[in-house]
Design an enzyme around this catalytic site. Structure first.
Site, PDB file in Angstrom:
ATOM      1  N   GLU A 139     -33.495 -22.545-150.696  1.00 34.05           N
ATOM      2  CA  GLU A 139     -33.388 -23.765-149.890  1.00 34.05           C
ATOM      3  C   GLU A 139     -32.735 -23.482-148.542  1.00 34.05           C
ATOM      4  O   GLU A 139     -33.197 -23.962-147.503  1.00 34.05           O
ATOM      5  CB  GLU A 139     -32.609 -24.841-150.653  1.00 34.05           C
ATOM      6  CG  GLU A 139     -33.327 -25.381-151.861  1.00 34.05           C
ATOM      7  CD  GLU A 139     -34.610 -26.117-151.539  1.00 34.05           C
ATOM      8  OE1 GLU A 139     -34.730 -26.696-150.443  1.00 34.05           O
ATOM      9  OE2 GLU A 139     -35.503 -26.124-152.397  1.00 34.05           O
TER      10      GLU A 139
ATOM     11  N   ASN B 223     -34.657 -23.695-144.932  1.00 34.43           N
ATOM     12  CA  ASN B 223     -34.155 -24.563-143.866  1.00 34.43           C
ATOM     13  C   ASN B 223     -34.039 -23.801-142.551  1.00 34.43           C
ATOM     14  O   ASN B 223     -34.370 -24.327-141.485  1.00 34.43           O
ATOM     15  CB  ASN B 223     -32.805 -25.176-144.242  1.00 34.43           C
ATOM     16  CG  ASN B 223     -32.957 -26.396-145.113  1.00 34.43           C
ATOM     17  OD1 ASN B 223     -34.048 -26.886-145.356  1.00 34.43           O
ATOM     18  ND2 ASN B 223     -31.833 -26.894-145.602  1.00 34.43           N
TER      19      ASN B 223
ATOM     20  N   ARG C  88     -42.075 -31.489-146.961  1.00 36.17           N
ATOM     21  CA  ARG C  88     -40.619 -31.473-146.864  1.00 36.17           C
ATOM     22  C   ARG C  88     -40.039 -32.719-147.505  1.00 36.17           C
ATOM     23  O   ARG C  88     -40.304 -33.840-147.065  1.00 36.17           O
ATOM     24  CB  ARG C  88     -40.179 -31.381-145.401  1.00 36.17           C
ATOM     25  CG  ARG C  88     -40.765 -30.209-144.665  1.00 36.17           C
ATOM     26  CD  ARG C  88     -40.097 -28.920-145.108  1.00 36.17           C
ATOM     27  NE  ARG C  88     -40.945 -27.789-144.778  1.00 36.17           N
ATOM     28  CZ  ARG C  88     -41.151 -26.767-145.570  1.00 36.17           C
ATOM     29  NH1 ARG C  88     -40.568 -26.705-146.730  1.00 36.17           N
ATOM     30  NH2 ARG C  88     -41.928 -25.787-145.210  1.00 36.17           N
TER      31      ARG C  88
END
Length: 142
Positions: A46, A50, A105
Site C-alpha cells: 500500500e 501510494n 483506487r
C-alpha cells in the site's frame, strides 16, 4: 539496532512486488507467522503503491526509498519518495479519500496500513515528497 537495510528503487509499478518481497525477506529474521508476514507485505504494498500513483502523478518519475530496521522484537519500516507530498495528511488518512479519478483506487491505503501495523505515521518531507513510517512488534519464535 540489531540490523537494518536501505534500498532505493525506481518508482515503477513493477517494483511494488520487489519492494514488498525485500521487506518480507528482511523481516524473516524475526521469525514472523505467515499472517504477520502477510500483514507486513500488504502494508508495504500500500505504501509503495501510494508513492508510485500519488507521489509521482501524470507520468512523472522518481525514486522510492525503503528503510527497515530490527531492534529486539520490533520491525521498523520507512517508505519515502521525493514526489508531490500530500496537501492535507489528516484528510488523506480518512477511509475512502483519494485524489485519483480512477475507479481502481479505493482510498483505503492508509487505513489498511494502520490496520495491519502497530503504528503508522505519515509526514511530508522537507524539500518535497512523503515519508510513511510503520512499526510492528514480532515476538521471536525460536
Amino acid at each position: 539496532m540489531d540490523n537494518s537495510i536501505r534500498v532505493i528503487l525506481p518508482a515503477l509499478s513493477r517494483n511494488e512486488a520487489l519492494a514488498r518481497s525485500i521487506i518480507a525477506f528482511f523481516a524473516v529474521e524475526l521469525n514472523p507467522t505467515i499472517d504477520e508476514l502477510g500483514d507486513i507485505k500488504t502494508a508495504v504494498s500500500e505504501a509503495v503503491t501510494n508513492c508510485i500513483v500519488h507521489g509521482y502523478p501524470n507520468g512523472k518519475t522518481g525514486e522510492i526509498e525503503l528503510y527497515a530496521s530490527i531492534e529486539g522484537e520490533s520491525l521498523h519500516i520507512e517508505i519515502s519518495d521525493s514526489g508531490v507530498g500530500i496537501a492535507d495528511i489528516a484528510e488523506a488518512r480518512k477511509p475512502f479519500f483519494t485524489t485519483s479519478d480512477s475507479e481502481e483506487r479505493s482510498g483505503m491505503g492508509f487505513t489498511i496500513m494502520e490496520t495491519f501495523m502497530d503504528s503508522l505515521a505519515v509526514e511530508n518531507r522537507e524539500g518535497g515528497g512523503l515519508k510513511v513510517t510503520m512499526d510492528k512488534s514480532l515476538r521471536r519464535k525460536i
